[in-house]
Write an enzyme that holds these catalytic residues in place. Structure first.
Site, PDB file in Angstrom:
ATOM      1  N   ALA A  13       0.866  -1.175   0.000  1.00  0.00           N
ATOM      2  CA  ALA A  13       0.000   0.000   0.000  1.00  0.00           C
ATOM      3  C   ALA A  13       0.908   1.232   0.000  1.00  0.00           C
ATOM      4  O   ALA A  13       2.126   1.111  -0.160  1.00  0.00           O
ATOM      5  CB  ALA A  13      -0.933  -0.018   1.197  1.00  0.00           C
ATOM      6  N   SER A 130       7.665   7.582  11.133  1.00  0.00           N
ATOM      7  CA  SER A 130       6.829   8.772  11.127  1.00  0.00           C
ATOM      8  C   SER A 130       7.177   9.682   9.957  1.00  0.00           C
ATOM      9  O   SER A 130       8.339   9.818   9.592  1.00  0.00           O
ATOM     10  CB  SER A 130       6.984   9.556  12.433  1.00  0.00           C
ATOM     11  OG  SER A 130       6.172  10.719  12.406  1.00  0.00           O
ATOM     12  N   LYS A 184       7.156   5.489  19.249  1.00  0.00           N
ATOM     13  CA  LYS A 184       6.313   5.978  18.153  1.00  0.00           C
ATOM     14  C   LYS A 184       4.892   6.277  18.654  1.00  0.00           C
ATOM     15  O   LYS A 184       4.266   7.256  18.233  1.00  0.00           O
ATOM     16  CB  LYS A 184       6.265   4.945  17.021  1.00  0.00           C
ATOM     17  CG  LYS A 184       5.305   5.291  15.879  1.00  0.00           C
ATOM     18  CD  LYS A 184       5.609   6.655  15.254  1.00  0.00           C
ATOM     19  CE  LYS A 184       4.950   6.844  13.893  1.00  0.00           C
ATOM     20  NZ  LYS A 184       3.492   6.707  13.890  1.00  0.00           N
ATOM     21  N   HIS A 187       5.069   9.505  20.423  1.00  0.00           N
ATOM     22  CA  HIS A 187       5.190  10.535  19.386  1.00  0.00           C
ATOM     23  C   HIS A 187       3.807  10.925  18.887  1.00  0.00           C
ATOM     24  O   HIS A 187       3.469  12.113  18.770  1.00  0.00           O
ATOM     25  CB  HIS A 187       6.043  10.011  18.228  1.00  0.00           C
ATOM     26  CG  HIS A 187       5.957  10.813  16.966  1.00  0.00           C
ATOM     27  ND1 HIS A 187       4.862  10.749  16.104  1.00  0.00           N
ATOM     28  CD2 HIS A 187       6.808  11.703  16.393  1.00  0.00           C
ATOM     29  CE1 HIS A 187       5.042  11.563  15.090  1.00  0.00           C
ATOM     30  NE2 HIS A 187       6.217  12.155  15.233  1.00  0.00           N
ATOM     31  N   ASN A 188       2.971   9.934  18.600  1.00  0.00           N
ATOM     32  CA  ASN A 188       1.635  10.221  18.093  1.00  0.00           C
ATOM     33  C   ASN A 188       0.756  10.871  19.151  1.00  0.00           C
ATOM     34  O   ASN A 188      -0.084  11.717  18.837  1.00  0.00           O
ATOM     35  CB  ASN A 188       0.990   8.940  17.576  1.00  0.00           C
ATOM     36  CG  ASN A 188       1.578   8.487  16.254  1.00  0.00           C
ATOM     37  OD1 ASN A 188       2.688   8.874  15.886  1.00  0.00           O
ATOM     38  ND2 ASN A 188       0.855   7.658  15.526  1.00  0.00           N
ATOM     39  N   GLU A 191       1.686  14.347  19.171  1.00  0.00           N
ATOM     40  CA  GLU A 191       1.109  14.919  17.947  1.00  0.00           C
ATOM     41  C   GLU A 191      -0.359  15.315  18.170  1.00  0.00           C
ATOM     42  O   GLU A 191      -0.788  16.384  17.740  1.00  0.00           O
ATOM     43  CB  GLU A 191       1.230  13.888  16.827  1.00  0.00           C
ATOM     44  CG  GLU A 191       0.669  14.308  15.489  1.00  0.00           C
ATOM     45  CD  GLU A 191       0.757  13.170  14.494  1.00  0.00           C
ATOM     46  OE1 GLU A 191      -0.282  12.831  13.883  1.00  0.00           O
ATOM     47  OE2 GLU A 191       1.855  12.602  14.324  1.00  0.00           O
TER      48      GLU A 191
END
Length: 483
Positions: A13, A130, A184, A187-188, A191
């Protein structure tokens, strides 16, 4: 099939395809595979000129195309689909080979998979990636976990395809088993908080300051020249300046105000509760997204009264804009600090050796929350590896002290006008909670002891105590051993 590919990517994808192209553009021979062979053929036909690809239609051919130790990157949907792909390919691998999961997996799943595959002699690397589809192609921020041995073999490749800032790769070995996916996830979560804070700043400038979206775009562009310099501030200005072609209205006025999410923010909050890590700004940002999508609840509340509206004069709006910049910066510092605290808490819980300064360094480029002040966070941890909080660093502490009067003015103005600022408010409340010498938790301990005999500790002598509240005179007894 000739085992000539240095890395293989299965799952083509957008993210998987772009990572495969990134490896090929950087000189690596890349084996590519997808459950639907047509997608494999389409990648080679469209992008074969970018480098050397080895298309494989079967799992056996895919594995046979990889040089030893085999490096197999999985880019499929998290959860069950990832487990299915692992079980499909693991029997075809040999000890010393590695499987890399570059999706947004839950770190607990990564820990489980790493342990299971380690017992079979296979390295499992859960790696955060990311930067979205553009970052995957042009250079993401990469957060690999797993064994140090696997990073010795895989790390140079990941570093080469990652974003670079000041000549340094935005990739480092985060730590063992699920550390990469955990970082990660955080991190999100940061965010989520960052985006909510920016959205609240926009809302305040529009509803309290009286600015139009295009004017606010100019304000954000100006802010992006200073200490708020970041990717999210940059794209915010672009979104606010955009006009809908069909209606001629500002783009933000034709988009439904219901924010969606993929779930990583929710994972961050759930995990923070398990760790006892107070990520209140991240939590409120996550709940704000949920609330925005509750149409029936919002309809029920809508007729209820709100705050008073005061139209600002130009000089008042200008001063308010400066206050909002201060509040936004201070709140962002708190949100990032909460994320770093959560990573530190998890490292202690799971036995990870995580370099917090290195985390800041690899987030300076490629990722969504890349920002100029991350270099200062990196420097602060380099100067003091035992730094407990960003606010223990002199410059950050000074900036927060300078901002706090404006910060309070903005939160108060929001309340008076009836403008919701859950992330601003949570960040300020966190600041006040942690700086307070005394908190009302003493009363809560008294209540807990009253109804549940949960005991309490005194300020004047050691030990745990219980008051027999139902007895005359309410005698107190010590409940621990007295050691």
């Amino acid at each position: 099939m000739d085992a000539s590919a240095q890395i293989g990517v299965t799952g083509l994808a957008v993210m998987g395809r772009n990572l495969a192209r990134n490896f090929a553009r950087n000189g690596y021979t890349v084996a590519v595979h997808n459950r639907t062979p047509a997608r494999t053929r389409a990648l080679v036909e469209e992008f074969g000129h970018e480098g050397r690809f080895v298309p494989a239609e079967s799992p056996q051919d895919f594995v046979a195309a990889l040089e030893r130790p085999r490096r197999l990157l999985i880019m499929v949907k998290a959860g069950g689909p990832t487990d299915e792909v692992i079980e499909e390919f693991a029997p075809l691998l040999e000890p010393g080979d590695m499987i890399i999961d570059g999706g947004n997996a839950h770190f607990a799943d990564t820990r489980r998979r790493e342990k299971s595959l380690r017992e079979r002699g296979i390295h499992f690397v859960g790696s955060g990636v990311s930067g979205g589809e553009e970052g995957a192609l042009l250079g993401p921020s990469v957060m690999p976990g797993g064994s140090a041995e696997s990073y010795t073999v895989l790390g140079p490749m990941l570093e080469k395809i990652s974003a670079h800032v000041d000549g340094e790769p935005c990739c480092t070995h985060i730590g063992s088993d699920g550390a990469g996916h955990f970082v990660k996830m955080v991190h999100n979560g940061i965010e989520y908080a960052d985006m909510q804070l920016i959205a609240e700043a926009y809302h305040l400038l529009r509803e309290v300051g009286g600015y139009a979206p295009a004017e606010i775009a100019d304000i954000f562009r100006r802010w992006n020249q200073g200490r708020l310099d970041s990717y999210l501030i940059e794209i915010t200005a672009e979104v606010l300046a955009h006009t809908d072609a069909d209606t001629g209205k500002p783009f933000v006025d034709i988009v439904q105000d219901a924010a969606e999410q993929k779930g990583t923010g929710r994972w961050t909050v759930q995990t923070a509760l398990d760790l006892g890590s107070p990520v209140t700004a991240i939590a409120q940002a996550t709940f704000a997204r949920v609330a925005s999508s509750r149409a029936e609840l919002r309809a029920a509340y809508r007729p209820l009264p709100g705050g008073t509206v005061h139209e600002m004069r130009p000089h008042e709006a200008d001063r308010f804009t400066r206050d909002v910049e201060q509040a936004l910066y201070a709140s962002k510092v708190i949100a990032y600090d909460q994320g770093w605290t959560m990573i530190r808490d998890a490292a202690a819980e799971y036995g990870w050796d995580i370099d917090l300064g290195a985390v800041a360094k690899i987030w300076r480029g490629g990722c969504i929350i890349r920002a100029a002040f991350l270099d200062r966070i990196r420097a602060a941890h380099a100067d003091n590896p035992d730094l407990v909080s960003l606010l223990a660093e002199k410059q950050f502490a000074t900036e927060i002290a300078d901002a706090q009067a404006a910060w309070r003015t903005v939160v108060a103005a929001a309340a008076q006008h009836g403008i919701p600022v859950p992330a601003f408010s949570a960040a300020l409340a966190s600041y006040d909670t942690l700086r307070s010498e005394h908190l009302p938790a003493a009363l809560i301990q008294g209540q807990r002891d009253f109804f549940g005999a949960h005991t309490y500790r005194r300020t004047d002598r050691p030990g745990s105590y219980h008051t027999r509240w139902a007895e005359p005179g309410r005698p107190e007894e010590r409940t621990d051993s007295g050691a």
